[in-house]
Motif scaffolding. Structure first.
Motif, PDB file in Angstrom:
ATOM      1  N   ASN A 100       0.844  -1.208   0.000  1.00  0.00           N
ATOM      2  CA  ASN A 100       0.000   0.000   0.000  1.00  0.00           C
ATOM      3  C   ASN A 100       0.873   1.250   0.000  1.00  0.00           C
ATOM      4  OD1 ASN A 100      -2.400   1.450   0.046  1.00  0.00           O
ATOM      5  ND2 ASN A 100      -2.561   1.393   2.272  1.00  0.00           N
ATOM      6  N   LYS A 101       1.751   1.316  -0.990  1.00  0.00           N
ATOM      7  CA  LYS A 101       2.645   2.482  -1.081  1.00  0.00           C
ATOM      8  C   LYS A 101       1.788   3.708  -1.372  1.00  0.00           C
ATOM      9  CE  LYS A 101       6.044  -0.478  -3.484  1.00  0.00           C
ATOM     10  NZ  LYS A 101       5.153  -1.508  -4.094  1.00  0.00           N
ATOM     11  N   SER A 102       2.009   4.759  -0.612  1.00  0.00           N
ATOM     12  CA  SER A 102       1.182   5.954  -0.790  1.00  0.00           C
ATOM     13  C   SER A 102       1.662   6.738  -2.012  1.00  0.00           C
ATOM     14  CB  SER A 102       1.284   6.838   0.450  1.00  0.00           C
ATOM     15  OG  SER A 102       2.595   7.356   0.543  1.00  0.00           O
ATOM     16  N   GLU A 103       0.816   7.678  -2.444  1.00  0.00           N
ATOM     17  CA  GLU A 103       1.202   8.520  -3.571  1.00  0.00           C
ATOM     18  C   GLU A 103       2.484   9.294  -3.226  1.00  0.00           C
ATOM     19  OE1 GLU A 103      -1.944  10.594  -5.563  1.00  0.00           O
ATOM     20  OE2 GLU A 103      -0.592  12.235  -6.111  1.00  0.00           O
ATOM     21  N   GLU A 104       2.564   9.754  -1.976  1.00  0.00           N
ATOM     22  CA  GLU A 104       3.764  10.497  -1.553  1.00  0.00           C
ATOM     23  C   GLU A 104       5.005   9.606  -1.663  1.00  0.00           C
ATOM     24  OE1 GLU A 104       0.926  10.380   0.447  1.00  0.00           O
ATOM     25  OE2 GLU A 104       0.314  12.311  -0.392  1.00  0.00           O
ATOM     26  N   GLU A 105       4.846   8.362  -1.255  1.00  0.00           N
ATOM     27  CA  GLU A 105       5.995   7.453  -1.311  1.00  0.00           C
ATOM     28  C   GLU A 105       6.391   7.156  -2.761  1.00  0.00           C
ATOM     29  OE1 GLU A 105       5.802   4.710   2.718  1.00  0.00           O
ATOM     30  OE2 GLU A 105       4.256   4.378   1.207  1.00  0.00           O
ATOM     31  N   LEU A 106       5.391   6.994  -3.618  1.00  0.00           N
ATOM     32  CA  LEU A 106       5.712   6.733  -5.029  1.00  0.00           C
ATOM     33  C   LEU A 106       6.406   7.949  -5.646  1.00  0.00           C
ATOM     34  CD1 LEU A 106       2.484   4.828  -6.167  1.00  0.00           C
ATOM     35  CD2 LEU A 106       4.755   3.861  -5.778  1.00  0.00           C
ATOM     36  N   ARG A 107       5.914   9.145  -5.291  1.00  0.00           N
ATOM     37  CA  ARG A 107       6.571  10.385  -5.770  1.00  0.00           C
ATOM     38  C   ARG A 107       8.005  10.460  -5.266  1.00  0.00           C
ATOM     39  NH1 ARG A 107       3.574  14.430  -8.009  1.00  0.00           N
ATOM     40  NH2 ARG A 107       1.341  14.223  -7.710  1.00  0.00           N
ATOM     41  N   GLN A 108       8.167  10.139  -3.988  1.00  0.00           N
ATOM     42  CA  GLN A 108       9.508  10.156  -3.384  1.00  0.00           C
ATOM     43  C   GLN A 108      10.439   9.222  -4.159  1.00  0.00           C
ATOM     44  OE1 GLN A 108       9.306   8.846   0.708  1.00  0.00           O
ATOM     45  NE2 GLN A 108      11.527   8.836   0.998  1.00  0.00           N
ATOM     46  N   ALA A 109       9.934   8.044  -4.500  1.00  0.00           N
ATOM     47  CA  ALA A 109      10.758   7.079  -5.243  1.00  0.00           C
ATOM     48  C   ALA A 109      11.149   7.656  -6.604  1.00  0.00           C
ATOM     49  CB  ALA A 109       9.995   5.770  -5.420  1.00  0.00           C
ATOM     50  N   LEU A 110      10.172   8.241  -7.287  1.00  0.00           N
ATOM     51  CA  LEU A 110      10.458   8.781  -8.626  1.00  0.00           C
ATOM     52  C   LEU A 110      11.406   9.975  -8.533  1.00  0.00           C
ATOM     53  CD1 LEU A 110       6.810   8.475  -9.995  1.00  0.00           C
ATOM     54  CD2 LEU A 110       8.808   7.301 -10.950  1.00  0.00           C
ATOM     55  N   GLU A 111      11.142  10.842  -7.563  1.00  0.00           N
ATOM     56  CA  GLU A 111      11.967  12.052  -7.428  1.00  0.00           C
ATOM     57  C   GLU A 111      13.413  11.743  -7.045  1.00  0.00           C
ATOM     58  OE1 GLU A 111       9.750  14.558  -4.781  1.00  0.00           O
ATOM     59  OE2 GLU A 111       8.656  15.303  -6.558  1.00  0.00           O
TER      60      GLU A 111
END
Ligand code: LLP
Length: 426
Positions: A100-111
């Motif tokens: 359940n990776k959050s949108e913030e976590e996915l953004r963090q990964a991409l960034e």
């Protein structure tokens, strides 16, 4: 009578310098385990990657060792990713897991340029694709599937379906195909292959071998039926360690060698080509390298038990209370003395279940002021430590060649108060 030494240092010297409870890691043992995994998990047919599962124990110091030894990193939260980044870990060598990776976590990964995401479900895949497109950031993905194998210590069972909160059952071919197609259609998301993880504290090879067989056959089937080409395959972690004499794990080096050979054989049999095979050891890297040192306090005899109380407990190691996990222990300041009395080693947390070792044979001379060591305490102890009773998380030191360095300082009362607030918010 002798004192235990860890990494060439007397435990009483460590306790005097750092206090107790104290978690001491023998750095050479950590390096040995990384080397055993990396040097033995090799093949002429495909590349190999050892990905350290940082949930077992994470801090900057262990991340630096992992990087120096040539391992990649498995993180399961924004917090673990943040710590890895802060340690200077090469973000492209990170695998980000979670159901359940959050949108913030996915953004963090991409960034932050996190190299790989292990996708768990359809909604996550869709969210990642849209974020990656929006942000114009590329990322490689694996998809977690359940091969229907569950392994615990030396037994494994083949389950029919999958009720796991993680991944998709390997039987849900259509759903898997749709998720992979969604990823493949994206300009920024690069599908690399499948991932599985069959359990923990597995001491035999059978479950893994079966999982490899099923996963390789699945790779072939998905390619034949749906044109889904995999280049990478991860078979997860779960390699067992020795907590007590009852545990007889196959040494990590041997285990991973067997898995590499198994995979080569099955790939040849099934005529499947893969570029890369990955494993994700956590416990087996840090578990046996960790020694938990406690100071013995009071003792008490009941009708049936001889209690020995120590100055830590379930707040620094919840595994005995949560899983009935067994550990072996010694009075570290009385090695060599006859272990002629059966004790129940209990912690100081306010709960009856706060027992660290239910039955421990220790010298009857054990007394207040002695040090007690719990062996193989390096995995899922500190990382699952809590703030129960505001005991404060213990200090962690790494020792090597007669030198000791503090890598995590003891949590103080002020540390605990730093989260206190009195702010009007609505
Ligand atoms: N990869 C995946 C996807 C995992 O879920 C895990 C562990 C690992 C690797 C690493 O497994 P290891 O090699 O450390 O066994 N708190 C429990 C263990 C939970 C394991 C969760 N997943 C305990 O204290 O025994």
């Amino acid at each position: 009578m002798a004192n235990l030494t860890i990494g060439g240092i007397d435990c009483t010297v460590l306790a005097a310098a750092s206090g107790t409870p104290l978690l001491v890691y023998d750095e050479a043992k950590i390096e040995e385990q990384f080397a055993a995994a990396i040097n033995n998990f090799k093949s002429d047919m495909f590349e190999t990657e050892v990905v350290y599962a940082s949930k077992a124990f994470s801090c900057k110091a262990i991340f630096k060792i992992a990087q120096q030894m040539g391992a990649c990193l498995d993180v399961v939260s924004g917090g673990e990713m943040y710590c890895a980044e802060a340690s200077g870990f090469d973000m492209k060598n990170i695998y980000f897991h979670g159901n359940n990776k959050s949108e913030e976590e996915l953004r963090q990964a991409l960034e932050t340029g996190c190299g790989h995401i292990v996708l768990d479900n359809r909604m996550e895949c869709e969210k990642l694709v849209s974020l990656a497109d929006q942000m114009g950031k590329s990322i490689e993905v694996l998809l977690r599937v359940n091969p229907g194998i569950e392994a615990h210590t030396h037994e494994y069972i083949q389950t029919s379906g999958s009720d796991s909160k993680f991944g998709l059952s390997i039987k849900e071919e259509e759903a898997i195909r749709n998720i992979v197609k969604t990823a493949m259609d994206s300009k920024y998301v690069d599908f690399k292959g499948f991932h599985c993880h069959i359990g923990s504290q597995i001491t035999e090879t059978e479950g893994f071998e079966k999982a490899v067989e099923i996963m390789v056959a699945f790779v072939r089937k998905m390619n034949d039926r749906y044109g889904i080409a995999s280049t990478d395959l991860s078979i997860g972690g779960g390699f067992g360690i020795r907590y007590t004499d009852a545990d007889k794990p196959i040494p990590l080096g041997e285990m991973v060698q067997i898995l590499a050979r198994t995979c080569e054989r099955i790939m040849a049999e099934q005529d499947v080509k893969l570029n890369k095979l990955l494993i994700e050891p956590g416990r087996s890297i840090v578990g046996e390298a960790g020694y938990a040192l406690y100071k013995v306090g009071y003792s008490k005899d009941t009708e049936t038990k001889h209690f020995l109380f120590v100055d830590g407990g379930m707040s620094d190691n919840i595994r005995p209370a949560l899983y009935q996990a067994e550990y072996s222990c010694d009075i570290a300041t009385r090695l060599g003395e006859a272990k002629d009395k059966l004790y129940c080693v209990a912690g100081k947390n306010c709960e009856s279940g706060d027992i660290l070792v239910r039955e421990a044979s220790l010298p009857q001379t054990a007394c207040e002021g002695d040090l007690l060591v719990m062996y193989a305490a390096g995995a899922y102890g500190y990382s699952m430590a809590s703030n129960y009773n505001r005991a404060g998380r213990p200090e962690v030191v790494f020792v090597k060649d007669g030198k000791a360095r503090r890598v995590l300082r003891r949590e103080t009362y002020e540390d605990q108060l730093r989260l206190e607030a009195d702010e009007q918010i609505i």
